[in-house]
Write a protein that holds these residues in place. Structure first.
Motif, short mmCIF file in Angstrom:
data_model
loop_
_atom_site.label_atom_id
_atom_site.label_comp_id
_atom_site.label_asym_id
_atom_site.label_seq_id
_atom_site.Cartn_x
_atom_site.Cartn_y
_atom_site.Cartn_z
N GLN A 48 0.84 -1.21 0.00
CA GLN A 48 0.00 0.00 0.00
C GLN A 48 0.87 1.25 0.00
O GLN A 48 0.55 2.26 -0.65
N LYS A 51 2.39 1.65 -3.48
CA LYS A 51 1.37 2.20 -4.38
C LYS A 51 1.22 3.69 -4.18
O LYS A 51 0.92 4.43 -5.12
N TYR A 370 -5.42 -3.30 3.93
CA TYR A 370 -6.14 -3.30 2.65
C TYR A 370 -6.60 -1.91 2.23
O TYR A 370 -7.11 -1.73 1.13
N ASP A 372 -8.11 1.14 0.94
CA ASP A 372 -9.37 1.58 0.32
C ASP A 372 -10.09 0.49 -0.46
O ASP A 372 -11.01 0.78 -1.23
N THR A 373 -9.69 -0.75 -0.29
CA THR A 373 -10.31 -1.84 -1.05
C THR A 373 -11.82 -1.88 -0.85
O THR A 373 -12.56 -2.23 -1.78
N TYR A 374 -12.27 -1.50 0.33
CA TYR A 374 -13.71 -1.55 0.62
C TYR A 374 -14.52 -0.68 -0.33
O TYR A 374 -15.71 -0.95 -0.58
N LYS A 375 -13.91 0.35 -0.88
CA LYS A 375 -14.65 1.26 -1.76
C LYS A 375 -15.08 0.61 -3.07
O LYS A 375 -15.94 1.15 -3.78
N LYS A 376 -14.48 -0.52 -3.39
CA LYS A 376 -14.88 -1.23 -4.61
C LYS A 376 -16.25 -1.87 -4.46
O LYS A 376 -16.89 -2.22 -5.46
N ARG A 377 -16.70 -2.02 -3.23
CA ARG A 377 -18.02 -2.59 -2.99
C ARG A 377 -19.07 -1.49 -3.05
O ARG A 377 -18.83 -0.37 -2.60
N LYS A 378 -20.24 -1.78 -3.61
CA LYS A 378 -21.31 -0.79 -3.71
C LYS A 378 -22.65 -1.45 -3.35
O LYS A 378 -22.82 -2.66 -3.53
N GLU A 403 -19.53 6.30 0.87
CA GLU A 403 -18.56 5.81 -0.12
C GLU A 403 -19.00 4.51 -0.77
O GLU A 403 -18.61 4.18 -1.89
N LEU A 404 -19.85 3.76 -0.07
CA LEU A 404 -20.40 2.52 -0.63
C LEU A 404 -21.68 2.77 -1.43
O LEU A 404 -22.28 1.82 -1.93
#
Length: 665
Positions: A48, A51, A370, A372-378, A403-404
């Motif tokens: 992370q 990146k 992890y 900001d990986t959670y932001k990929k979930r909607k 954000e979700l």
């Protein structure tokens, strides 16, 4: 990028080229497997930061000798070839993002814990590495030579595993430091006494490492430039020591302090940004080699100025990169206002690892692995989330839900959001805590699907009008005021002398203007907040006393804060009364009981700081009403029970679990 041309300039050191001047220094994590092997979560953690465009990542200290050289509950090892494949996977991942990778090789010496290593630790002499630490046995000469060889063997593994450089740790009360410091080294042979003798072991280690890696591979040397302890090495002493260690060191990583002055190693909250840069400048000016400086650096303007002024060549951001892995990329892209700055609380990082032997976490960053990986979930359908309470827990929950993809509404009865963190940051020594609510507010402002109602108390009708699918209660806590004689009648009385912690907050600007010299201040409660009050008034020359029922102050403080508190109490000659109970409150005195004797403590200002208790007014009615409508209601943060900011923030992020439960993700 042109705004910070020094930060974003490259630097070549032997065969390593750094794309910018930001370094992640080595910081223990307790992420390694029990056998010292690196694992996927551990790699993800460092990935992370790569990146986020960090120029150089120095992996936390790895043991060159096991078990004697091990200092962590779970610590990386490099004493055998079997650890090289895992470390190679790490360097591969970091190199993908253009980061350079180094690793710190280390022997803990007397800082090893007998219960972890299964034997007595070793050192230069029989002096513990900290007050109350285990007594080590002095190393024999043949053992010293064997350890020197192990450093060389470890360095060769570092090179083969794909690292770009190797760092030798010669500070912070570890083995080389235990030879360098007169506080630890009481030897009378060729490894003790004179500066030349005390540096002999370190010199041999550097030579062993250079022989192993060849002439073109960069070697970094980390050391405590000032030990900040009476009788220890000063900066002037260290400059003399480095005359013997200078050859073959390519970069000087200039740190500070020992175990008993840890608040200057893992910087306490009130030390200003970049406060250590004078040390790296002194080293740089004398030896004309690249230096790394560190020390509460959060602001890119401070980092740029240090570089521009020639005080250092590289800027190490430690806890700041735990809190904000994207520090470099955000600065590069003009997103300084969205930096999630470290607040120097030392709770989840140093507090977890050093004090509690747990994996590190972060108060302001609820997922440091992890990110900001959670932001990929909607959410899969229209979902309305109502959050009651605008403290840090409520703001984190609201931002995460938005954000979700949820339509999110936050109610705060005060005219502002930020909660207790915002109040505590009013203490001058705790101003950094205010970074976090400021970040959360900015984050919220960037979310079009998040609406915040201030000066608005949530009630069933207001909530129902928003057709909620999920309700999050985050109403926080209020001062704990037990049924003590005279407390209710005197506390917070207009024109009175007795206040709760909120009385301090409301009057801080007033107190800052006063001449408090010689004023008697008595604080009831020796927890974190009570100690903050003591520090505030002691710094202003008041005559301070603190009262605590337990036999010690600051029972739940992290190890860094405990060390800082110990120093503060001594510096200001605070009157400490432990194992002492408050029995009565009067308008200008407290009656306390100690050793079965009742004592009257007179004051000009008295403060009752006995902690906080949950504030859940209206929660039961909301749960009952919306429970009948099958609306999920969750309670988080201090409204569950009064705890630390880190707990509420984690529960705020866990709004994800509540959305999973109602089947909308």
């Amino acid at each position: 990028m042109t705004k910070y041309k020094n930060i974003f300039s490259s630097l070549k050191v032997k065969n390593m080229i750094l794309k910018n001047r930001i370094v992640m220094p080595p910081m223990g994590t307790n992420y390694a497997a029990e056998d010292g092997e690196i694992n996927e979560e551990h790699i993800k953690y460092y990935e992370q930061r790569a990146k986020g465009e960090t120029g150089l990542i120095i992996i936390e200290n790895v043991a060159v000798d096991f078990p004697l050289g091990s200092n962590g509950t779970t610590q990386l090892r490099i004493d055998q070839d079997s650890y090289m494949p895992g470390l190679y996977k790490l360097t591969e991942r970091l190199h993908r993002y253009g980061a350079n990778a180094a690793v710190q090789i280390n022997h803990s010496g007397a800082s090893a814990v007998p219960s972890r290593i299964g034997c007595q630790p070793v050192s230069s002499s029989n002096i513990p590495s900290k007050t109350g630490g285990a007594v080590p046995r002095p190393l024999e000469k043949d053992e010293i030579l064997d350890i020197v060889q192990k450093y060389g063997d470890a360095a060769k593994r570092v090179q083969i595993a794909g690292f770009d450089a190797v760092e030798i740790h010669a500070g912070h009360s570890y083995l080389i430091s235990q030879f360098l410091s007169p506080l630890y080294n009481k030897r009378t042979d060729e490894f003790g006494g004179s500066v030349e003798n005390r540096t002999r072991f370190g010199r041999m280690v550097i030579d062993s490492v250079r022989k192993a890696v060849g002439p073109k591979f960069p070697i970094l040397l980390r050391f405590s430039a000032d030990e900040f302890l009476e009788g220890g090495n000063t900066l002037e002493d260290t400059l003399k020591i480095l005359e013997y260690l200078n050859d073959e060191a390519d970069i000087f990583d200039v740190s500070a302090a020992l175990n008993d002055s840890i608040q200057y190693q893992i910087d306490k909250a009130d030390l200003k940004d970049g406060w250590r840069s004078y040390m790296s400048k002194a080293v740089r000016d004398k030896f004309h080699k690249p230096t790394i400086t560190v020390g509460n650096i959060r602001d890119p303007k401070v980092a740029e100025k240090i570089l521009a002024d020639g005080e250092a060549d590289l800027i190490a951001i430690g806890r700041g990169l735990i809190a904000e892995p994207k520090w470099v990329s955000k600065v590069k892209n003009g997103q300084e206002d969205m930096l999630r700055k470290c607040i120097s609380c030392n709770v989840g990082c140093a507090g977890h690892r050093i004090g509690l032997n747990k994996p590190i976490r972060c108060t302001v960053n609820p997922d440091i692995i992890y990110e900001d990986t959670y932001k990929k979930r909607k959410v899969t359908k229209q979902t309305n989330v109502v959050v009651i309470g605008g403290g840090t827990a409520g703001l984190e929950a609201a931002c995460t839900a938005a954000e979700l993809g949820c339509s999110t509404f936050l109610f705060e009865k005060k005219s502002y959001v930020g909660g207790l963190a915002r109040e505590i940051s009013k203490f001058p020594a705790k101003y950094r805590i205010g970074y976090f609510p400021s970040y959360l507010i900015k984050r919220a402002e960037n979310l079009n699907n998040l609406t915040i109602f201030t000066n608005t108390k949530a009630d069933i009708k207001k909530i129902e009008n928003l057709n909620p699918d999920l309700i999050v209660n985050a109403t926080g806590s209020k001062p704990l005021l037990p049924p003590i004689k005279g407390l209710e009648e005197n506390i917070g009385k207009e024109g009175g002398k007795v206040d709760s912690i909120f009385g301090v907050f409301s009057k801080i600007s007033e107190f800052e203007k006063m001449d408090l010299t010689g004023k008697k201040v008595v604080v009831i409660g020796g927890g974190a907040v009570g100690l903050d009050v003591i520090e505030f008034f002691s710094e202003r020359k008041a005559k301070t006393s603190i009262v605590e029922m337990l036999p010690m102050l600051g029972k739940d403080l992290d190890v860094v804060s405990k060390s800082a508190v110990k120093e503060m109490l001594k510096k200001y000659d605070v009157d400490v009364n432990t194992s002492t109970a408050l029995v009565e409150v009067n308008e200008d005195n407290f009656k306390v009981k100690k050793d079965e004797k009742e004592v009257t403590m007179n004051f000009d200002y008295g403060f009752v700081c006995l902690g906080m208790r949950s504030q859940i007014e209206g929660l039961k009615e909301i749960q009952e009403y919306f429970g009948e409508k099958n609306v999920e209601v969750v309670n988080i943060g201090d409204s569950v029970r009064a705890r630390k900011i880190i707990d509420g923030v984690r529960e705020g992020r866990d709004v994800i679990l509540a959305l999973e439960k109602i089947g909308v993700l």
